[in-house]
Design a protein around this motif. Sequence first.
Motif, mmCIF file in Angstrom:
data_model
loop_
_atom_site.group_PDB
_atom_site.id
_atom_site.type_symbol
_atom_site.label_atom_id
_atom_site.label_comp_id
_atom_site.label_asym_id
_atom_site.label_seq_id
_atom_site.Cartn_x
_atom_site.Cartn_y
_atom_site.Cartn_z
ATOM 1 N N ALA A 12 -8.002 10.671 -14.091
ATOM 2 C CA ALA A 12 -6.714 11.231 -14.514
ATOM 3 C C ALA A 12 -6.012 11.912 -13.343
ATOM 4 O O ALA A 12 -4.786 11.819 -13.197
ATOM 5 N N GLU A 13 -6.778 12.579 -12.500
ATOM 6 C CA GLU A 13 -6.193 13.238 -11.329
ATOM 7 C C GLU A 13 -5.650 12.208 -10.334
ATOM 8 O O GLU A 13 -4.566 12.385 -9.777
ATOM 9 N N LEU A 14 -6.401 11.114 -10.145
ATOM 10 C CA LEU A 14 -5.954 10.048 -9.260
ATOM 11 C C LEU A 14 -4.656 9.422 -9.775
ATOM 12 O O LEU A 14 -3.700 9.218 -9.019
ATOM 13 N N ILE A 15 -4.586 9.160 -11.062
ATOM 14 C CA ILE A 15 -3.384 8.575 -11.671
ATOM 15 C C ILE A 15 -2.198 9.531 -11.528
ATOM 16 O O ILE A 15 -1.094 9.112 -11.191
ATOM 17 N N ALA A 16 -2.451 10.807 -11.767
ATOM 18 C CA ALA A 16 -1.366 11.790 -11.633
ATOM 19 C C ALA A 16 -0.864 11.866 -10.190
ATOM 20 O O ALA A 16 0.339 11.980 -9.948
ATOM 21 N N THR A 17 -1.782 11.774 -9.229
ATOM 22 C CA THR A 17 -1.391 11.807 -7.818
ATOM 23 C C THR A 17 -0.560 10.586 -7.468
ATOM 24 O O THR A 17 0.498 10.699 -6.843
ATOM 25 N N ILE A 18 -1.029 9.404 -7.862
ATOM 26 C CA ILE A 18 -0.304 8.164 -7.565
ATOM 27 C C ILE A 18 1.071 8.182 -8.220
ATOM 28 O O ILE A 18 2.080 7.843 -7.605
ATOM 29 N N ARG A 19 1.108 8.592 -9.460
ATOM 30 C CA ARG A 19 2.375 8.614 -10.207
ATOM 31 C C ARG A 19 3.359 9.627 -9.619
ATOM 32 O O ARG A 19 4.549 9.363 -9.504
ATOM 33 N N GLY A 20 2.861 10.792 -9.226
ATOM 34 C CA GLY A 20 3.720 11.840 -8.692
ATOM 35 C C GLY A 20 4.270 11.531 -7.306
ATOM 36 O O GLY A 20 5.381 11.910 -6.973
ATOM 37 N N GLU A 21 3.484 10.834 -6.487
ATOM 38 C CA GLU A 21 3.892 10.562 -5.107
ATOM 39 C C GLU A 21 4.457 9.167 -4.914
ATOM 40 O O GLU A 21 4.820 8.791 -3.807
ATOM 41 N N HIS A 22 4.561 8.383 -5.977
ATOM 42 C CA HIS A 22 4.945 6.973 -5.839
ATOM 43 C C HIS A 22 6.299 6.788 -5.156
ATOM 44 O O HIS A 22 6.427 6.020 -4.198
ATOM 45 N N VAL A 23 7.319 7.487 -5.604
ATOM 46 C CA VAL A 23 8.670 7.282 -5.068
ATOM 47 C C VAL A 23 8.742 7.696 -3.597
ATOM 48 O O VAL A 23 9.265 6.954 -2.760
#
Length: 135
Positions: A12-23
Amino acid sequence: PAIMGQDGEEAAELIATIRGEHVEMKKWYSGPSLQAEAVRTKYGPYPGLWKEVLNWPGWKEARKAYLQFQQVGHQSPAAPASVPRKRRSRWGNSDESQQSTNGDPSAKQQRRSRWGRDEPAPAPALPRVAPAVLP
């Protein structure tokens, strides 16, 4: 059972990191950075959607380069070395006032008010009161 919860939390932390920094990572990745160019030649274009990043093999290396780029600073091959801009003093500079008066210290320029009024404000008019009429 305790280990499964830990794995789920890490995912969940990895997904949140990827999602938050994607743009921001996608902007950096497609930009003129030397680090991004090196990763781009190895792994190809950055995935368009954050969910596609989960299965992209270049994410870990791209993120390391992105974090390093953020710490070192924004270096691009086309950008010239930036020269720090000299700040203007809030209190004035005696050198500038000497130049503007052509070296004549007796010719001082009058400072304007912050509010732009050169003359004093007119005195407020007193209210007129009708005389009292007694019966």
